[in-house]
Motif scaffolding. Sequence first.
Motif, PDB file in Angstrom:
ATOM      1  N   VAL A 297       0.864  -1.174   0.000  1.00 46.16           N
ATOM      2  CA  VAL A 297       0.000   0.000   0.000  1.00 46.16           C
ATOM      3  C   VAL A 297       0.900   1.223   0.000  1.00 46.16           C
ATOM      4  O   VAL A 297       1.694   1.408   0.934  1.00 46.16           O
ATOM      5  N   ALA A 372      -1.734  -1.188  -4.049  1.00 46.19           N
ATOM      6  CA  ALA A 372      -2.790  -0.181  -3.897  1.00 46.19           C
ATOM      7  C   ALA A 372      -2.138   1.190  -3.738  1.00 46.19           C
ATOM      8  O   ALA A 372      -1.073   1.311  -3.127  1.00 46.19           O
ATOM      9  N   TRP A 374      -2.909   5.031  -2.258  1.00 45.84           N
ATOM     10  CA  TRP A 374      -3.816   5.696  -1.322  1.00 45.84           C
ATOM     11  C   TRP A 374      -3.422   7.176  -1.277  1.00 45.84           C
ATOM     12  O   TRP A 374      -2.342   7.528  -0.831  1.00 45.84           O
ATOM     13  N   CYS A 396      -6.350  -1.454  -6.272  1.00 46.11           N
ATOM     14  CA  CYS A 396      -7.268  -0.578  -5.544  1.00 46.11           C
ATOM     15  C   CYS A 396      -6.694   0.838  -5.519  1.00 46.11           C
ATOM     16  O   CYS A 396      -5.467   1.022  -5.450  1.00 46.11           O
ATOM     17  N   ALA A 398      -7.350   4.287  -3.207  1.00 44.34           N
ATOM     18  CA  ALA A 398      -8.032   4.851  -2.037  1.00 44.34           C
ATOM     19  C   ALA A 398      -7.768   6.348  -1.986  1.00 44.34           C
ATOM     20  O   ALA A 398      -6.747   6.838  -2.483  1.00 44.34           O
ATOM     21  N   VAL A 432     -11.837   3.234  -2.855  1.00 48.53           N
ATOM     22  CA  VAL A 432     -12.274   3.400  -1.465  1.00 48.53           C
ATOM     23  C   VAL A 432     -12.093   4.863  -1.106  1.00 48.53           C
ATOM     24  O   VAL A 432     -10.980   5.366  -1.051  1.00 48.53           O
ATOM     25  N   ALA A 489     -11.434   1.602   6.163  1.00 51.43           N
ATOM     26  CA  ALA A 489     -10.763   1.891   4.892  1.00 51.43           C
ATOM     27  C   ALA A 489      -9.598   0.938   4.669  1.00 51.43           C
ATOM     28  O   ALA A 489      -9.429   0.384   3.577  1.00 51.43           O
ATOM     29  N   MET A 490      -8.785   0.734   5.698  1.00 51.51           N
ATOM     30  CA  MET A 490      -7.650  -0.173   5.559  1.00 51.51           C
ATOM     31  C   MET A 490      -8.127  -1.593   5.290  1.00 51.51           C
ATOM     32  O   MET A 490      -7.560  -2.311   4.440  1.00 51.51           O
ATOM     33  N   SER A 492     -10.824  -2.515   3.770  1.00 55.18           N
ATOM     34  CA  SER A 492     -11.316  -2.616   2.390  1.00 55.18           C
ATOM     35  C   SER A 492     -10.165  -2.670   1.396  1.00 55.18           C
ATOM     36  O   SER A 492     -10.175  -3.466   0.443  1.00 55.18           O
ATOM     37  N   VAL A 493      -9.158  -1.829   1.607  1.00 59.41           N
ATOM     38  CA  VAL A 493      -8.002  -1.817   0.703  1.00 59.41           C
ATOM     39  C   VAL A 493      -7.308  -3.173   0.715  1.00 59.41           C
ATOM     40  O   VAL A 493      -6.977  -3.744  -0.341  1.00 59.41           O
ATOM     41  N   HIS A 496      -9.226  -5.873  -1.176  1.00 56.25           N
ATOM     42  CA  HIS A 496      -9.051  -5.791  -2.632  1.00 56.25           C
ATOM     43  C   HIS A 496      -7.673  -6.313  -3.058  1.00 56.25           C
ATOM     44  O   HIS A 496      -7.538  -6.949  -4.116  1.00 56.25           O
ATOM     45  N   LEU A 497      -6.678  -6.083  -2.236  1.00 54.73           N
ATOM     46  CA  LEU A 497      -5.330  -6.565  -2.567  1.00 54.73           C
ATOM     47  C   LEU A 497      -5.244  -8.079  -2.539  1.00 54.73           C
ATOM     48  O   LEU A 497      -4.424  -8.684  -3.256  1.00 54.73           O
TER      49      LEU A 497
END
Length: 499
Positions: A297, A372, A374, A396, A398, A432, A489-490, A492-493, A496-497
């Motif tokens: 991330v 991801a 962010w 993802c 974010a 997200v 939020a974390m 969800s991220v 997806h990963l």
Amino acid sequence: MTTFVLVPGPHCGGWVWEGVTARLREAGAEVHPVTLTGLGDRRDLAGPGTDLETHIEELARLLDRIDAPQVVIAGHGAGIHPVLGVADRRPDRVGRIVHVDAGMPRDGESVLDLMPDPAARERLLDRAEDGWRVPPPTAAEWPARGSTAGVPDDELARLVRLAAPQPVRTLDQPLRLSGRADGVPTTGVLCTANGSSIAMVELVMSMGDPRYRKLTDPRVTFFELDTGHWPMLSTPDELAGVLLRAAAGEGRRVTVTPCERPVHPRPFLLNVPERPRERTGRIDLYPPDADEPRPAVVFVHGGPVPESAQPTPRDWPSFVGYGRYAASLGAVGVTLDHRLHGLGDYGRAAQDVAEAVELVRADPRVDGERVALWFFSAGGLLSADWLAAPPPWLRCVAATYPVLAPLPGWGLADSRFRPAVAVRAAERPPIVLTRVGLENAQIAGTVEEFLRAAEDCDAEVEVIDVPLGHHGFETIDHTAQTRHAVERAMGSVLRHLRQ
């Protein structure tokens, strides 16, 4: 009796102030709307040598002729450059400087230097007639120079009809200031439909940029007008009233003192375990305890952040916290310092992010096919490239309290950094989005624009609302609501990963 000198921005003469001038005179003021060389009925007086100093000297001669102890001098937009120039040369003759939806140019900065979009600067110079005059914008181009919200159609047509070519040297010659006018009282008139507001000023000041410390001086006041960049055309009565109040020393004073109340050094809202951090160039890695490559991330900070800022964003507790938090949950947390030091730096900041991502993907501890990105705050504009052409490994995107479209006064309307447009791409990763209820109205408007576009194209967007959260809530609002938002939020991220 108050004496006003009103200086227009590029392509305009004193005619642009007619409505304001009439109302100020009705109130008993002496008013001098200025038409500078090369503009209005003085077009034929200009030549290739007409520059910013020409205009400053004209204003100085005007001040010398005015039979009043001091004047209130107002500059609209880039017209603030000659205003500050003459105040520096005649500080004893200026009782107050009024920035009408205008910036704060410093010594050595030209009008073109402060145009954020390099491509727009090049297009403007390429259009110069005879090599020294820039033609005025067309009717379709005026909104890109500043929001025309509220301007009646007849006034907009008049603006197009009367606008004159601008001598290019008035735009590219650096402003020279000695500091002699630093003690002159100042008022900012902020036009909210053009993206400026007192809340926005306070938000920028909370970043700790030393350039804005002067705004907490008790001699500095602010007013807001709910209109676009042309209040003399859209709300002349209101602008005249504001000028009279400014001359009387009225106006709101900002309440944030950068040196006393910086936001970013405060603790992160989650109590996350310490993790080892590895620093390479602009990048910090927080690797998890794992024997196999793990998803990553990459946290992209906002800004603009002053180049001299210490500590830099990757050392702010919020980003250290996010990096550690990702690592504690089994992903590689990545923070970086990119070079978004001014609104004109989005291009190089985007390059910094892209280079950082490639370095991260090449690390053997990272699963390069599961990454991801962010984005935070005004770093949200940097998401546009990734949404417009997402690579297959980007699982993802974010965004937290993001800016998702350039604000009208930022001069980036035609740039590529428009996530609200990029989200319409045919293929895009899930998104997200964390938004706060106590957001600046202009920023909140960009989020709504983005969400409408996302809905139109059936983009997969998960919205996490924080009704009582502020911009930068990780170090401001330590509540159950904000902690839950970060955790969700974390989660969800990372989900997806791992898909």
